[in-house]
Design an enzyme around this catalytic site. Structure first.
Site, short mmCIF file in Angstrom:
data_model
loop_
_atom_site.label_atom_id
_atom_site.label_comp_id
_atom_site.label_asym_id
_atom_site.label_seq_id
_atom_site.Cartn_x
_atom_site.Cartn_y
_atom_site.Cartn_z
N CYS A 130 30.94 35.06 42.64
CA CYS A 130 31.77 36.13 43.26
C CYS A 130 30.98 37.42 43.51
O CYS A 130 31.07 38.02 44.58
CB CYS A 130 32.99 36.40 42.38
SG CYS A 130 32.62 36.44 40.62
N HIS A 243 35.96 43.22 42.01
CA HIS A 243 34.65 43.50 41.42
C HIS A 243 34.00 44.67 42.18
O HIS A 243 34.06 44.72 43.41
CB HIS A 243 33.71 42.31 41.57
CG HIS A 243 34.01 41.14 40.69
ND1 HIS A 243 35.02 41.11 39.76
CD2 HIS A 243 33.38 39.93 40.59
CE1 HIS A 243 35.01 39.93 39.14
NE2 HIS A 243 34.03 39.20 39.64
#
Ligand code: A2P
Length: 348
Positions: A130, A243
């Site tokens: 990710c 994130h």
């Protein structure tokens, strides 16, 4: 052909698996039939798909009969065992785990960055880590414009990156603390509520974590640029979704912040959000639920000749996982590549 596809989601009850089903439905992926697999624990439960619900089946060795395309997000051990069985049954796999990413037989793909790598697929395509996905979406246009010598990245990663159990642990620990109870840590190595943890995945012999080395190695593979040296520090923060990354880039030729901003404004899948005077910069709260990779705080690194600092944020479950996997699937359909040419490619 596309209309007749039977598509499976493996790990359909998990945080990413649920998002995969949602993304397939939201984007009207051309699937005639959708199947949902998880462990025996979940057999018989139901998961949403558009305005319907589908029954979850236990993943078994013969589950892939008649399945054309499978999106896996059920952990590395499940992928190592079941992805080769899927390929042997004629099913193309897009795998979200780390199990196959560095295997030379498996393209590692971010569709905005290296879609042509799909032409070499032999049955298993790996979805990158990710944190790597959102970083390479921004690095690629900079690499093309000015070359890159070195990247220094520090991440601020949401708990959903550890799956549904990561989300539940932050919720539970927060509740416990407000109720004067000592919180227990089961998913994260130490308490995550009101804390930050410089430890994601296991430590390796070189004292880096596996998560950090994923960013190092996957970036070079995706960009196909061995000259790009990457060093990473990966940190878990008490954020549910999204994130963030602080990234320092040393380019080969001069690219100042203004030029970088203009280049990134044209980059596919990227949104520049950079007007700090007006408090405009990306945060996980803005990025959560969105498909774009957001970049802001773009400024010159005044300590070196050719340096940039920037701040990248994306929804880790969407662009960082489910959306990227579905975009790979869409690209495979577009390229007429939903077929296994060699069913023995992953036979042990
Ligand atoms: P289950 O819910 O039945 O345990 P997350 O990443 O959010 O933790 O989700 C992991 C997903 O992987 C879940 O859907 C989980 O199913 C699934 N999973 C875990 N182990 C297996 C297994 N051995 N076989 C099939 N699915 C598995």
């Amino acid at each position: 052909m596309a209309k007749d596809l039977t598509v499976a989601v493996v790990g359909a009850t998990g945080a990413v698996g649920r998002e995969m089903l949602k993304t397939l439905s939201d984007r009207n992926f051309p699937a005639a039939k959708i199947k949902a697999f998880a462990s025996a624990r979940s057999a018989g439960s139901r998961v949403p798909y558009g305005d319907k619900e589908i029954a979850v089946e236990e993943l078994k060795e013969d589950s892939f009969k008649g399945v054309d395309l499978a999106l896996f997000s059920a952990g590395g051990a499940t992928s190592l065992k079941f992805a080769p069985l899927a390929v042997a049954a004629g099913c193309v796999v897009i795998d979200n785990s780390a199990a196959w990413r560095m295997d030379p037989r498996c393209p590692l793909v971010v569709p905005e960055v290296n879609p042509d790598a799909l032409d070499e697929q032999r049955g298993i395509i790996a979805n990158p880590n990710c944190s790597t996905i959102q970083m390479v979406a921004v690095l690629k246009p900079i690499l093309d414009a000015a070359g890159i010598n070195r990247v220094v990245v520090s991440t601020y990663q949401a708990v959903s990156g550890a799956g549904q159990k990561g989300v539940e642990e932050l919720e539970r620990q927060t509740r416990d603390l407000f109720n004067m109870r000592e919180p227990e840590s089961k998913t994260f190595p130490v308490r995550i509520a009101f804390n930050v943890i410089p430890h994601i995945d296991v430590f390796l012999e070189n004292d880096y974590t596996k998560e950090e080395m994923k960013m190092v190695n996957e970036t070079v593979k995706i960009l196909d640029a061995p000259e790009v040296r990457v060093t990473a520090t990966c940190v878990r923060v008490p954020v549910f979704y999204g994130h963030a990354e602080s990234v320092n880039i040393e380019t080969q030729s001069k690219l100042d912040a203004r030029e970088a901003r203009a280049i990134l404004a044209q980059a596919p899948g990227v949104r520049v959000s950079d007007n700090p005077g007006e408090k405009i910069y990306p945060t996980p709260i803005d990025a959560a639920g969105d498909d774009f990779t957001f970049v802001g705080r773009i400024r010159n690194d005044e300590t070196i000749e050719n340096g940039l600092n920037l701040w990248i944020v994306a929804d880790n479950l969407r662009k960082g996982a489910a959306l990227n996997a579905v975009q790979i699937a869409e690209e495979l359909v577009k390229r007429n590549l939903v077929s296994v040419k060699d069913r023995d490619a992953f036979a042990s």
